[in-house]
Design a protein around this motif. Structure first.
Motif, mmCIF file in Angstrom:
data_model
loop_
_atom_site.group_PDB
_atom_site.id
_atom_site.type_symbol
_atom_site.label_atom_id
_atom_site.label_comp_id
_atom_site.label_asym_id
_atom_site.label_seq_id
_atom_site.Cartn_x
_atom_site.Cartn_y
_atom_site.Cartn_z
ATOM 1 N N LEU A 156 12.171 -7.225 4.261
ATOM 2 C CA LEU A 156 11.442 -6.409 5.237
ATOM 3 C C LEU A 156 10.030 -6.106 4.751
ATOM 4 N N ALA A 157 9.896 -5.870 3.452
ATOM 5 C CA ALA A 157 8.571 -5.607 2.893
ATOM 6 C C ALA A 157 7.694 -6.850 3.020
ATOM 7 N N ASP A 158 8.298 -8.017 2.795
ATOM 8 C CA ASP A 158 7.561 -9.275 2.929
ATOM 9 C C ASP A 158 7.118 -9.485 4.374
ATOM 10 N N ILE A 159 8.015 -9.174 5.313
ATOM 11 C CA ILE A 159 7.678 -9.302 6.734
ATOM 12 C C ILE A 159 6.567 -8.324 7.105
ATOM 13 N N ALA A 160 6.677 -7.098 6.624
ATOM 14 C CA ALA A 160 5.656 -6.087 6.919
ATOM 15 C C ALA A 160 4.301 -6.503 6.358
ATOM 16 N N ASP A 161 4.317 -7.064 5.155
ATOM 17 C CA ASP A 161 3.068 -7.515 4.536
ATOM 18 C C ASP A 161 2.462 -8.657 5.344
ATOM 19 N N GLY A 162 3.312 -9.621 5.727
ATOM 20 C CA GLY A 162 2.824 -10.739 6.528
ATOM 21 C C GLY A 162 2.311 -10.284 7.882
ATOM 22 N N THR A 163 3.012 -9.334 8.486
ATOM 23 C CA THR A 163 2.593 -8.813 9.790
ATOM 24 C C THR A 163 1.226 -8.143 9.697
ATOM 25 N N SER A 164 1.031 -7.352 8.666
ATOM 26 C CA SER A 164 -0.262 -6.674 8.483
ATOM 27 C C SER A 164 -1.395 -7.683 8.321
ATOM 28 N N LYS A 165 -1.147 -8.725 7.533
ATOM 29 C CA LYS A 165 -2.183 -9.738 7.302
ATOM 30 C C LYS A 165 -2.525 -10.486 8.587
ATOM 31 N N HIS A 166 -1.497 -10.876 9.337
ATOM 32 C CA HIS A 166 -1.748 -11.624 10.574
ATOM 33 C C HIS A 166 -2.364 -10.732 11.652
ATOM 34 N N GLU A 167 -1.989 -9.459 11.683
ATOM 35 C CA GLU A 167 -2.608 -8.540 12.645
ATOM 36 C C GLU A 167 -4.090 -8.363 12.331
ATOM 37 N N ALA A 168 -4.423 -8.266 11.044
ATOM 38 C CA ALA A 168 -5.827 -8.129 10.649
ATOM 39 C C ALA A 168 -6.604 -9.396 10.993
ATOM 40 N N ALA A 169 -5.994 -10.556 10.726
ATOM 41 C CA ALA A 169 -6.650 -11.824 11.041
ATOM 42 C C ALA A 169 -6.834 -11.974 12.544
ATOM 43 N N ARG A 170 -5.834 -11.545 13.310
ATOM 44 C CA ARG A 170 -5.927 -11.632 14.771
ATOM 45 C C ARG A 170 -7.059 -10.759 15.293
ATOM 46 N N ALA A 171 -7.142 -9.551 14.756
ATOM 47 C CA ALA A 171 -8.192 -8.633 15.200
ATOM 48 C C ALA A 171 -9.574 -9.211 14.910
ATOM 49 N N GLU A 172 -9.689 -9.871 13.767
ATOM 50 C CA GLU A 172 -10.977 -10.471 13.405
ATOM 51 C C GLU A 172 -11.346 -11.599 14.364
#
Length: 246
Positions: A156-172
């Protein structure tokens, strides 16, 4: 609708982030580690029940053994008392006969009680072994559950970390796309459940894998480079690339 051709290319980066986020969300919903925790919890509950039942049986049998021990001791003390009376020489022949009958009866009673006690002690020994086995099984189940929880939490921590990274990349990426095009993309994304755009590669939409034919293909070939094309099958925005085959 028209949008700069190079701006449309950014939709592919946006779509890639959305696909990654969709996959992460699916992984979270179907996490094998979460299912493993549920199975481990069920195993622990079952073994906890086994331990409780085994403890109850051991306690009940132990209580019965103590009761029989008390009964045997009561009979033994009565035998001693009767034997002393008989040995005292102060009883009449009739009383002596009665005491002998009672003593014989007490000996039979003691023998029966001791047989019952022995049987119960054997059952108690078996029950205690079963309790020990259940307790050991429960300890193992608890350790298994602890490991399963750790693996789930790590996943779950790995998923949360990946989600945060992809959300940041998407926003950019989204920040570099015009509001009108982004609004259209997001509307289509909600409809498809994954992404709002897909590349047109070898005359096929890579979102639904349907190839363009006839009028749809002709329209794509003749369209202005800045025209926003849509897939007639899945409604995604079709982004033309060097591999579109037009």
């Amino acid at each position: 609708m028209k949008a700069d051709h190079f701006e449309q290319q950014k939709l592919l980066d946006l779509a890639a982030e959305d696909v990654a986020l969709t996959q992460l969300a699916h992984r979270r919903r179907t996490l094998p580690e979460a299912a493993a925790v549920e199975a481990a919890e069920e195993a622990e509950r079952a073994l906890s029940g086994d331990v409780v039942r085994a403890e109850t049986e051991v306690r009940d049998l132990g209580r019965e053994v103590k009761r029989l021990e008390s009964d045997v001791e009561t009979v033994r003390q009565r035998e001693i008392k009767d034997q002393r009376q008989m040995d005292s020489g102060s009883v009449s022949p009739k009383e002596l006969t009665n005491l002998q009958h009672e003593l014989d009866s007490l000996k039979r009673r003691q023998s029966d009680l001791e047989d019952q006690e022995l049987e119960l002690m054997e059952r108690l020994e078996v029950a205690e072994a079963a309790l020990k086995s259940a307790q050991e099984g429960l300890e193992k189940a608890k350790a298994d559950l602890e490991r399963a929880v750790q693996l789930r939490d790590d996943a779950l921590a790995d998923i949360a970390d990946g989600t945060s990274k992809h959300e940041a990349a998407r926003a950019e990426v989204a920040a570099g796309i015009s509001e009108a095009l982004l609004t259209l993309y997001d509307r289509v994304r909600k409809q498809t459940g994954t992404s709002g755009a897909a590349p047109l590669r070898h005359r096929a939409c890579q979102g639904c894998r349907i190839e363009l034919y006839g009028n749809e293909l002709a329209a794509a070939r003749n369209a202005d480079p800045h025209e926003v094309l849509r897939c007639e099958n899945c409604s995604r925005i079709l982004v033309r690339t060097a591999e579109s085959g037009l």
